[in-house]
Write a protein that holds these residues in place. Structure first.
Motif, PDB file in Angstrom:
ATOM      1  N   MET A   1       9.091 -33.767  -7.016  1.00  0.00           N
ATOM      2  CA  MET A   1       9.494 -34.878  -7.867  1.00  0.00           C
ATOM      3  C   MET A   1       9.041 -36.206  -7.291  1.00  0.00           C
ATOM      4  SD  MET A   1      10.972 -35.306 -10.690  1.00  0.00           S
ATOM      5  CE  MET A   1      11.840 -36.418 -11.679  1.00  0.00           C
ATOM      6  N   LYS A   2       9.071 -36.328  -5.975  1.00  0.00           N
ATOM      7  CA  LYS A   2       8.677 -37.583  -5.358  1.00  0.00           C
ATOM      8  C   LYS A   2       7.209 -37.895  -5.610  1.00  0.00           C
ATOM      9  CE  LYS A   2      12.036 -37.970  -1.657  1.00  0.00           C
ATOM     10  NZ  LYS A   2      12.202 -38.140  -0.208  1.00  0.00           N
ATOM     11  N   ARG A   3       6.362 -36.881  -5.585  1.00  0.00           N
ATOM     12  CA  ARG A   3       4.937 -37.105  -5.810  1.00  0.00           C
ATOM     13  C   ARG A   3       4.681 -37.649  -7.210  1.00  0.00           C
ATOM     14  NH1 ARG A   3       0.991 -32.762  -2.999  1.00  0.00           N
ATOM     15  NH2 ARG A   3       1.821 -32.989  -0.902  1.00  0.00           N
ATOM     16  N   LYS A   4       5.379 -37.080  -8.195  1.00  0.00           N
ATOM     17  CA  LYS A   4       5.199 -37.547  -9.565  1.00  0.00           C
ATOM     18  C   LYS A   4       5.657 -38.995  -9.718  1.00  0.00           C
ATOM     19  CE  LYS A   4       5.450 -33.167 -12.030  1.00  0.00           C
ATOM     20  NZ  LYS A   4       6.154 -32.399 -13.065  1.00  0.00           N
ATOM     21  N   MET A   6       5.798 -41.258  -7.350  1.00  0.00           N
ATOM     22  CA  MET A   6       4.857 -42.118  -6.636  1.00  0.00           C
ATOM     23  C   MET A   6       3.578 -42.305  -7.448  1.00  0.00           C
ATOM     24  SD  MET A   6       5.347 -40.876  -2.681  1.00  0.00           S
ATOM     25  CE  MET A   6       3.912 -41.751  -2.129  1.00  0.00           C
ATOM     26  N   ALA A   7       3.099 -41.240  -8.070  1.00  0.00           N
ATOM     27  CA  ALA A   7       1.891 -41.322  -8.892  1.00  0.00           C
ATOM     28  C   ALA A   7       2.134 -42.237 -10.089  1.00  0.00           C
ATOM     29  CB  ALA A   7       1.475 -39.930  -9.353  1.00  0.00           C
ATOM     30  N   ARG A   8       3.307 -42.147 -10.686  1.00  0.00           N
ATOM     31  CA  ARG A   8       3.646 -42.993 -11.825  1.00  0.00           C
ATOM     32  C   ARG A   8       3.671 -44.469 -11.417  1.00  0.00           C
ATOM     33  NH1 ARG A   8       8.954 -41.608 -13.194  1.00  0.00           N
ATOM     34  NH2 ARG A   8       8.162 -39.513 -13.281  1.00  0.00           N
ATOM     35  N   ARG A   9       4.276 -44.743 -10.257  1.00  0.00           N
ATOM     36  CA  ARG A   9       4.335 -46.129  -9.764  1.00  0.00           C
ATOM     37  C   ARG A   9       2.933 -46.660  -9.475  1.00  0.00           C
ATOM     38  NH1 ARG A   9       8.408 -44.508  -5.710  1.00  0.00           N
ATOM     39  NH2 ARG A   9      10.307 -44.310  -6.895  1.00  0.00           N
ATOM     40  N   GLU A  10       2.099 -45.807  -8.906  1.00  0.00           N
ATOM     41  CA  GLU A  10       0.731 -46.222  -8.588  1.00  0.00           C
ATOM     42  C   GLU A  10      -0.059 -46.521  -9.860  1.00  0.00           C
ATOM     43  OE1 GLU A  10      -3.222 -44.753  -6.168  1.00  0.00           O
ATOM     44  OE2 GLU A  10      -1.363 -43.648  -5.928  1.00  0.00           O
ATOM     45  N   ARG A  11       0.085 -45.686 -10.880  1.00  0.00           N
ATOM     46  CA  ARG A  11      -0.596 -45.943 -12.156  1.00  0.00           C
ATOM     47  C   ARG A  11      -0.120 -47.255 -12.761  1.00  0.00           C
ATOM     48  NH1 ARG A  11       0.380 -40.484 -13.150  1.00  0.00           N
ATOM     49  NH2 ARG A  11       2.060 -41.001 -14.584  1.00  0.00           N
ATOM     50  N   HIS A  12       1.187 -47.483 -12.707  1.00  0.00           N
ATOM     51  CA  HIS A  12       1.751 -48.720 -13.250  1.00  0.00           C
ATOM     52  C   HIS A  12       1.204 -49.928 -12.486  1.00  0.00           C
ATOM     53  CE1 HIS A  12       4.536 -51.467 -15.122  1.00  0.00           C
ATOM     54  NE2 HIS A  12       4.925 -51.879 -13.922  1.00  0.00           N
TER      55      HIS A  12
END
Length: 59
Positions: A1-4, A6-12
């Motif tokens: 869950m943490k990876r998803k 983090m990926a979402r925050r990075e895309r944002h």
């Protein structure tokens, strides 16, 4: 869950940077167009005067 998450925050974050860069580019382009037009009108002579008139007259 943490990876998803983090990926979402990075895309944002990347999208926010892109929007900021796009906005800055649009402001710079607008400013350049205005300064170029002002310089063209100030230095207009001869046929250029008719070009300025053609661009500025109401349609």
């Amino acid at each position: 869950m943490k990876r998803k998450a983090m990926a979402r925050r990075e895309r944002h974050w990347k999208k926010s940077l892109f929007k900021l860069a796009r906005h800055e580019f649009a402001k710079a382009l607008h400013s350049a167009k205005i300064s170029h037009w002002d310089k063209f009108v100030a230095e207009a002579q001869g046929k250029d005067l008719f070009t300025v008139f053609a661009y500025t007259k109401p349609k």
